[in-house]
Design a protein around this motif. Sequence first.
Motif, PDB file in Angstrom:
ATOM      1  N   VAL A 146      -5.889   6.396  10.827  1.00  0.00           N
ATOM      2  CA  VAL A 146      -5.436   6.055   9.480  1.00  0.00           C
ATOM      3  C   VAL A 146      -4.048   5.439   9.562  1.00  0.00           C
ATOM      4  CG1 VAL A 146      -6.826   7.855   8.372  1.00  0.00           C
ATOM      5  CG2 VAL A 146      -4.463   8.367   9.051  1.00  0.00           C
ATOM      6  N   CYS A 147      -3.705   4.672   8.555  1.00  0.00           N
ATOM      7  CA  CYS A 147      -2.365   4.073   8.523  1.00  0.00           C
ATOM      8  C   CYS A 147      -1.945   3.798   7.081  1.00  0.00           C
ATOM      9  CB  CYS A 147      -2.286   2.814   9.385  1.00  0.00           C
ATOM     10  SG  CYS A 147      -3.525   1.567   9.010  1.00  0.00           S
ATOM     11  N   PRO A 148      -1.537   4.843   6.354  1.00  0.00           N
ATOM     12  CA  PRO A 148      -1.001   4.619   5.015  1.00  0.00           C
ATOM     13  C   PRO A 148       0.168   3.635   5.069  1.00  0.00           C
ATOM     14  CG  PRO A 148      -1.373   6.955   5.384  1.00  0.00           C
ATOM     15  CD  PRO A 148      -1.565   6.265   6.706  1.00  0.00           C
ATOM     16  N   ASN A 149       0.301   2.833   4.024  1.00  0.00           N
ATOM     17  CA  ASN A 149       1.407   1.880   4.011  1.00  0.00           C
ATOM     18  C   ASN A 149       2.748   2.613   3.898  1.00  0.00           C
ATOM     19  OD1 ASN A 149       2.417   1.985   1.191  1.00  0.00           O
ATOM     20  ND2 ASN A 149       0.467   1.072   0.631  1.00  0.00           N
ATOM     21  N   ASP A 150       3.826   1.909   4.188  1.00  0.00           N
ATOM     22  CA  ASP A 150       5.155   2.533   4.217  1.00  0.00           C
ATOM     23  C   ASP A 150       5.555   3.156   2.885  1.00  0.00           C
ATOM     24  OD1 ASP A 150       5.489   1.933   6.876  1.00  0.00           O
ATOM     25  OD2 ASP A 150       6.842   0.242   6.541  1.00  0.00           O
ATOM     26  N   GLY A 151       5.149   2.547   1.788  1.00  0.00           N
ATOM     27  CA  GLY A 151       5.454   3.127   0.479  1.00  0.00           C
ATOM     28  C   GLY A 151       4.779   4.467   0.293  1.00  0.00           C
ATOM     29  N   PHE A 152       3.501   4.559   0.689  1.00  0.00           N
ATOM     30  CA  PHE A 152       2.784   5.829   0.580  1.00  0.00           C
ATOM     31  C   PHE A 152       3.363   6.866   1.529  1.00  0.00           C
ATOM     32  CE2 PHE A 152      -1.387   3.510  -0.770  1.00  0.00           C
ATOM     33  CZ  PHE A 152      -0.844   3.251  -2.013  1.00  0.00           C
ATOM     34  N   LEU A 153       3.761   6.432   2.721  1.00  0.00           N
ATOM     35  CA  LEU A 153       4.381   7.372   3.665  1.00  0.00           C
ATOM     36  C   LEU A 153       5.665   7.941   3.074  1.00  0.00           C
ATOM     37  CD1 LEU A 153       3.849   5.523   7.070  1.00  0.00           C
ATOM     38  CD2 LEU A 153       2.583   7.510   6.187  1.00  0.00           C
ATOM     39  N   GLN A 154       6.459   7.095   2.430  1.00  0.00           N
ATOM     40  CA  GLN A 154       7.696   7.585   1.812  1.00  0.00           C
ATOM     41  C   GLN A 154       7.380   8.548   0.670  1.00  0.00           C
ATOM     42  OE1 GLN A 154      10.898   7.159   3.008  1.00  0.00           O
ATOM     43  NE2 GLN A 154      11.131   8.886   1.595  1.00  0.00           N
ATOM     44  N   GLN A 155       6.337   8.264  -0.095  1.00  0.00           N
ATOM     45  CA  GLN A 155       5.947   9.177  -1.170  1.00  0.00           C
ATOM     46  C   GLN A 155       5.523  10.531  -0.611  1.00  0.00           C
ATOM     47  OE1 GLN A 155       3.161   7.126  -3.846  1.00  0.00           O
ATOM     48  NE2 GLN A 155       4.331   5.255  -3.470  1.00  0.00           N
ATOM     49  N   LEU A 156       4.853  10.532   0.542  1.00  0.00           N
ATOM     50  CA  LEU A 156       4.492  11.797   1.191  1.00  0.00           C
ATOM     51  C   LEU A 156       5.740  12.524   1.681  1.00  0.00           C
ATOM     52  CD1 LEU A 156       1.293  10.668   3.123  1.00  0.00           C
ATOM     53  CD2 LEU A 156       1.379  12.267   1.183  1.00  0.00           C
ATOM     54  N   CYS A 157       6.720  11.786   2.197  1.00  0.00           N
ATOM     55  CA  CYS A 157       7.988  12.411   2.601  1.00  0.00           C
ATOM     56  C   CYS A 157       8.686  13.031   1.393  1.00  0.00           C
ATOM     57  CB  CYS A 157       8.908  11.379   3.259  1.00  0.00           C
ATOM     58  SG  CYS A 157       8.452  10.955   4.950  1.00  0.00           S
ATOM     59  N   ASP A 158       8.668  12.319   0.268  1.00  0.00           N
ATOM     60  CA  ASP A 158       9.281  12.852  -0.951  1.00  0.00           C
ATOM     61  C   ASP A 158       8.564  14.112  -1.417  1.00  0.00           C
ATOM     62  OD1 ASP A 158      11.008  10.678  -0.832  1.00  0.00           O
ATOM     63  OD2 ASP A 158       9.967   9.552  -2.413  1.00  0.00           O
ATOM     64  N   LEU A 159       7.229  14.112  -1.334  1.00  0.00           N
ATOM     65  CA  LEU A 159       6.458  15.307  -1.682  1.00  0.00           C
ATOM     66  C   LEU A 159       6.825  16.453  -0.755  1.00  0.00           C
ATOM     67  CD1 LEU A 159       4.157  16.763  -3.228  1.00  0.00           C
ATOM     68  CD2 LEU A 159       2.562  15.779  -1.540  1.00  0.00           C
ATOM     69  N   ASN A 160       6.952  16.160   0.527  1.00  0.00           N
ATOM     70  CA  ASN A 160       7.319  17.185   1.502  1.00  0.00           C
ATOM     71  C   ASN A 160       8.658  17.810   1.148  1.00  0.00           C
ATOM     72  OD1 ASN A 160       6.135  18.161   4.119  1.00  0.00           O
ATOM     73  ND2 ASN A 160       8.201  17.725   4.818  1.00  0.00           N
ATOM     74  N   LYS A 161       9.587  16.974   0.764  1.00  0.00           N
ATOM     75  CA  LYS A 161      10.929  17.455   0.395  1.00  0.00           C
ATOM     76  C   LYS A 161      10.859  18.397  -0.800  1.00  0.00           C
ATOM     77  CE  LYS A 161      15.542  15.622  -0.335  1.00  0.00           C
ATOM     78  NZ  LYS A 161      16.334  14.388  -0.500  1.00  0.00           N
ATOM     79  N   VAL A 162      10.026  18.057  -1.783  1.00  0.00           N
ATOM     80  CA  VAL A 162       9.873  18.903  -2.964  1.00  0.00           C
ATOM     81  C   VAL A 162       9.169  20.220  -2.601  1.00  0.00           C
ATOM     82  CG1 VAL A 162       8.689  19.111  -5.185  1.00  0.00           C
ATOM     83  CG2 VAL A 162       9.890  16.995  -4.610  1.00  0.00           C
ATOM     84  N   LEU A 163       8.093  20.147  -1.846  1.00  0.00           N
ATOM     85  CA  LEU A 163       7.323  21.347  -1.531  1.00  0.00           C
ATOM     86  C   LEU A 163       8.060  22.322  -0.631  1.00  0.00           C
ATOM     87  CD1 LEU A 163       3.786  19.773  -0.870  1.00  0.00           C
ATOM     88  CD2 LEU A 163       4.528  21.065  -2.886  1.00  0.00           C
ATOM     89  N   PHE A 164       8.902  21.804   0.253  1.00  0.00           N
ATOM     90  CA  PHE A 164       9.559  22.660   1.234  1.00  0.00           C
ATOM     91  C   PHE A 164      11.064  22.746   1.038  1.00  0.00           C
ATOM     92  CE2 PHE A 164       5.595  21.182   3.135  1.00  0.00           C
ATOM     93  CZ  PHE A 164       5.006  22.404   3.423  1.00  0.00           C
ATOM     94  N   LYS A 165      11.525  22.512  -0.192  1.00  0.00           N
ATOM     95  CA  LYS A 165      12.971  22.494  -0.456  1.00  0.00           C
ATOM     96  C   LYS A 165      13.648  23.835  -0.219  1.00  0.00           C
ATOM     97  CE  LYS A 165      12.365  23.315  -5.357  1.00  0.00           C
ATOM     98  NZ  LYS A 165      12.312  22.720  -6.661  1.00  0.00           N
ATOM     99  N   ASP A 166      12.935  24.928  -0.336  1.00  0.00           N
ATOM    100  CA  ASP A 166      13.534  26.254  -0.155  1.00  0.00           C
ATOM    101  C   ASP A 166      13.232  26.874   1.192  1.00  0.00           C
ATOM    102  OD1 ASP A 166      14.620  26.149  -2.723  1.00  0.00           O
ATOM    103  OD2 ASP A 166      12.797  26.978  -3.612  1.00  0.00           O
ATOM    104  N   LYS A 167      12.649  26.107   2.105  1.00  0.00           N
ATOM    105  CA  LYS A 167      12.238  26.685   3.393  1.00  0.00           C
ATOM    106  C   LYS A 167      13.152  26.238   4.486  1.00  0.00           C
ATOM    107  CE  LYS A 167       7.678  27.305   1.839  1.00  0.00           C
ATOM    108  NZ  LYS A 167       6.622  27.899   1.780  1.00  0.00           N
TER     109      LYS A 167
END
Length: 189
Positions: free
Chosen positions: A168-189
Amino acid sequence: MAVSGDTEDSSCGLCTAEELTDIMTAASGRYTLLPNTPYDEVYPGIYVGEEDFAKDLIQLKRVGITHVVNAAHGDTPFHSQTDPSRYKRIHVRFLGVPALDHMNFDLTPYFQSSADFIDEALQSGGKVLVHCVQGVSRSATLVIAYLMIKKQMDVRDALRLVHSHRDVCPNDGFLQQLCDLNKVLFKDK
């Protein structure tokens, strides 16, 4: 999604699209590979695939697909023309996400609803196909988001898992959106 704090290190969720691209291309000598199969099971009960497989009702029944997420739902040549009426006669539930495979398309508003739909499919003992046109960018992004939201996986681990079963190869915009989601989900860890 609201994103807070910029002081996190990589073990706490902060990542970049470049880092995720490196994960996808490391084993191939930095080349982006495309899948050579019409679909692959990337997590128990979750299949990522291309449009032609999604349109083949006989094959869907053979595999046991009970739910379909079209991550490229729409009527343009950049979309996949599958809809609920196609699946009604074989009793397959459908969710359409009208995404374009463009770096500036915001897929994040669809992360939660897609994750809920996929989770409902699995909880009911079903199998879900998440597809787009080629089964490499939009569909993969939604499955990775599902693994992050519902299985509490870090984006890197979710990407590695999906990529270990399908190129698979999500485009760079989608990859950044996944990074942003990661930041939100794991902000307290």
